[in-house]
Scaffold this motif. Structure first.
Motif, PDB file in Angstrom:
ATOM      1  N   THR A 248       0.829  -1.202   0.000  1.00  0.00           N
ATOM      2  CA  THR A 248       0.000   0.000   0.000  1.00  0.00           C
ATOM      3  C   THR A 248       0.869   1.260   0.000  1.00  0.00           C
ATOM      4  O   THR A 248       0.346   2.363  -0.134  1.00  0.00           O
ATOM      5  CB  THR A 248      -0.931   0.034   1.230  1.00  0.00           C
ATOM      6  N   LYS A 249       2.189   1.079   0.145  1.00  0.00           N
ATOM      7  CA  LYS A 249       3.117   2.212   0.231  1.00  0.00           C
ATOM      8  C   LYS A 249       4.294   1.966  -0.703  1.00  0.00           C
ATOM      9  O   LYS A 249       5.404   1.665  -0.268  1.00  0.00           O
ATOM     10  CB  LYS A 249       3.593   2.400   1.660  1.00  0.00           C
ATOM     11  N   LEU A 250       4.048   2.116  -1.998  1.00  0.00           N
ATOM     12  CA  LEU A 250       5.068   1.788  -2.997  1.00  0.00           C
ATOM     13  C   LEU A 250       6.317   2.650  -2.836  1.00  0.00           C
ATOM     14  O   LEU A 250       7.430   2.131  -2.837  1.00  0.00           O
ATOM     15  CB  LEU A 250       4.490   1.925  -4.406  1.00  0.00           C
ATOM     16  N   ASP A 251       6.165   3.950  -2.705  1.00  0.00           N
ATOM     17  CA  ASP A 251       7.335   4.831  -2.613  1.00  0.00           C
ATOM     18  C   ASP A 251       8.200   4.489  -1.398  1.00  0.00           C
ATOM     19  O   ASP A 251       9.426   4.413  -1.506  1.00  0.00           O
ATOM     20  CB  ASP A 251       6.901   6.306  -2.555  1.00  0.00           C
TER      21      ASP A 251
ATOM     22  N   GLY B  48      -4.441   1.159 -13.920  1.00  0.00           N
ATOM     23  CA  GLY B  48      -4.133   2.469 -13.370  1.00  0.00           C
ATOM     24  C   GLY B  48      -3.298   2.402 -12.095  1.00  0.00           C
ATOM     25  O   GLY B  48      -3.072   3.417 -11.448  1.00  0.00           O
ATOM     26  N   LYS B  49      -2.815   1.216 -11.734  1.00  0.00           N
ATOM     27  CA  LYS B  49      -2.016   1.026 -10.510  1.00  0.00           C
ATOM     28  C   LYS B  49      -0.534   1.196 -10.823  1.00  0.00           C
ATOM     29  O   LYS B  49      -0.066   0.908 -11.920  1.00  0.00           O
ATOM     30  CB  LYS B  49      -2.247  -0.368  -9.922  1.00  0.00           C
ATOM     31  N   ARG B  50       0.230   1.634  -9.801  1.00  0.00           N
ATOM     32  CA  ARG B  50       1.677   1.802  -9.953  1.00  0.00           C
ATOM     33  C   ARG B  50       2.392   0.516  -9.557  1.00  0.00           C
ATOM     34  O   ARG B  50       1.960  -0.201  -8.655  1.00  0.00           O
ATOM     35  CB  ARG B  50       2.165   2.955  -9.081  1.00  0.00           C
ATOM     36  N   PHE B  51       3.532   0.258 -10.226  1.00  0.00           N
ATOM     37  CA  PHE B  51       4.315  -0.943  -9.953  1.00  0.00           C
ATOM     38  C   PHE B  51       5.757  -0.712 -10.360  1.00  0.00           C
ATOM     39  O   PHE B  51       6.079   0.221 -11.088  1.00  0.00           O
ATOM     40  CB  PHE B  51       3.737  -2.159 -10.688  1.00  0.00           C
ATOM     41  N   THR B  52       6.622  -1.608  -9.879  1.00  0.00           N
ATOM     42  CA  THR B  52       8.025  -1.594 -10.278  1.00  0.00           C
ATOM     43  C   THR B  52       8.601  -2.986 -10.092  1.00  0.00           C
ATOM     44  O   THR B  52       7.972  -3.855  -9.501  1.00  0.00           O
ATOM     45  CB  THR B  52       8.841  -0.562  -9.474  1.00  0.00           C
ATOM     46  N   PHE B  53       9.805  -3.185 -10.609  1.00  0.00           N
ATOM     47  CA  PHE B  53      10.479  -4.474 -10.512  1.00  0.00           C
ATOM     48  C   PHE B  53      11.849  -4.330  -9.860  1.00  0.00           C
ATOM     49  O   PHE B  53      12.510  -3.298  -9.970  1.00  0.00           O
ATOM     50  CB  PHE B  53      10.684  -5.093 -11.911  1.00  0.00           C
ATOM     51  N   PHE B  54      12.269  -5.408  -9.205  1.00  0.00           N
ATOM     52  CA  PHE B  54      13.632  -5.566  -8.715  1.00  0.00           C
ATOM     53  C   PHE B  54      13.962  -7.044  -8.857  1.00  0.00           C
ATOM     54  O   PHE B  54      13.143  -7.808  -9.364  1.00  0.00           O
ATOM     55  CB  PHE B  54      13.797  -5.045  -7.280  1.00  0.00           C
ATOM     56  N   GLN B  55      15.172  -7.457  -8.491  1.00  0.00           N
ATOM     57  CA  GLN B  55      15.586  -8.853  -8.702  1.00  0.00           C
ATOM     58  C   GLN B  55      16.141  -9.446  -7.417  1.00  0.00           C
ATOM     59  O   GLN B  55      16.728  -8.733  -6.606  1.00  0.00           O
ATOM     60  CB  GLN B  55      16.670  -8.941  -9.774  1.00  0.00           C
ATOM     61  N   ASP B  56      15.988 -10.767  -7.304  1.00  0.00           N
ATOM     62  CA  ASP B  56      16.655 -11.466  -6.203  1.00  0.00           C
ATOM     63  C   ASP B  56      18.085 -11.763  -6.628  1.00  0.00           C
ATOM     64  O   ASP B  56      18.486 -11.425  -7.750  1.00  0.00           O
ATOM     65  CB  ASP B  56      15.840 -12.699  -5.768  1.00  0.00           C
ATOM     66  N   PRO B  57      18.904 -12.357  -5.768  1.00  0.00           N
ATOM     67  CA  PRO B  57      20.314 -12.580  -6.121  1.00  0.00           C
ATOM     68  C   PRO B  57      20.546 -13.441  -7.368  1.00  0.00           C
ATOM     69  O   PRO B  57      21.609 -13.357  -7.976  1.00  0.00           O
ATOM     70  CB  PRO B  57      20.883 -13.275  -4.871  1.00  0.00           C
TER      71      PRO B  57
END
Length: 130
Positions: free
Chosen positions: A85-88, A111-120
């Motif tokens: 609920t708190k992306l930033d 209309g929702k915000r999202f982003t990606f990151f990676q595991d090791p």
């Protein structure tokens, strides 16, 4: 009667470096360890971690597990998405942990915000704002 499912219990991940991935998911992301088991006959660890009160991640290590076929569009699981609920604030936390995070995007359908990151191991992980 339909398919009687009430949610997802766990997601299983096979890692290349058990200690590195354990530190990532437990220490950096903060998932609580439920149980850690070493299976000598398989030379394999199984680590159960709670994402929340309903969902778990099972982290496995296996000797000589094959690498991911291609990134990120191989057949099979595309990515694992965590809701927030708190992306930033969550993105800022990951950055403070030394984890690289892509720019925040807007889902053109929802209309929702999202982003990606990676595991090791390069497994794509998504943060999706609800």
């Amino acid at each position: 009667m339909g398919f009687l499912v009430s949610g997802i219990h766990h997601v299983a991940i096979i890692c290349s470096d058990y200690q590195r991935s354990k530190a990532f998911y437990h220490e950096q992301l903060g998932f609580k360890i439920i149980q850690e088991t070493y299976r000598q006959e398989r030379d394999s660890y199984k680590l159960d971690m709670a994402v929340d009160e309903h969902t778990q991640i099972e982290l496995f290590s296996f000797p000589d597990a094959p690498v991911r076929a291609s990134f990120p569009e191989a057949q099979g699981l595309r990515h694992l998405a965590f809701k927030t609920t708190k992306l930033d604030e969550t993105v800022n936390y990951l950055i403070r942990q030394g984890i690289s995070v892509e720019n925040i995007r807007l889902d053109e359908i929802t209309g929702k915000r999202f982003t990606f990151f990676q595991d090791p191991d390069g497994l794509p992980l998504e943060l999706y704002e609800v």
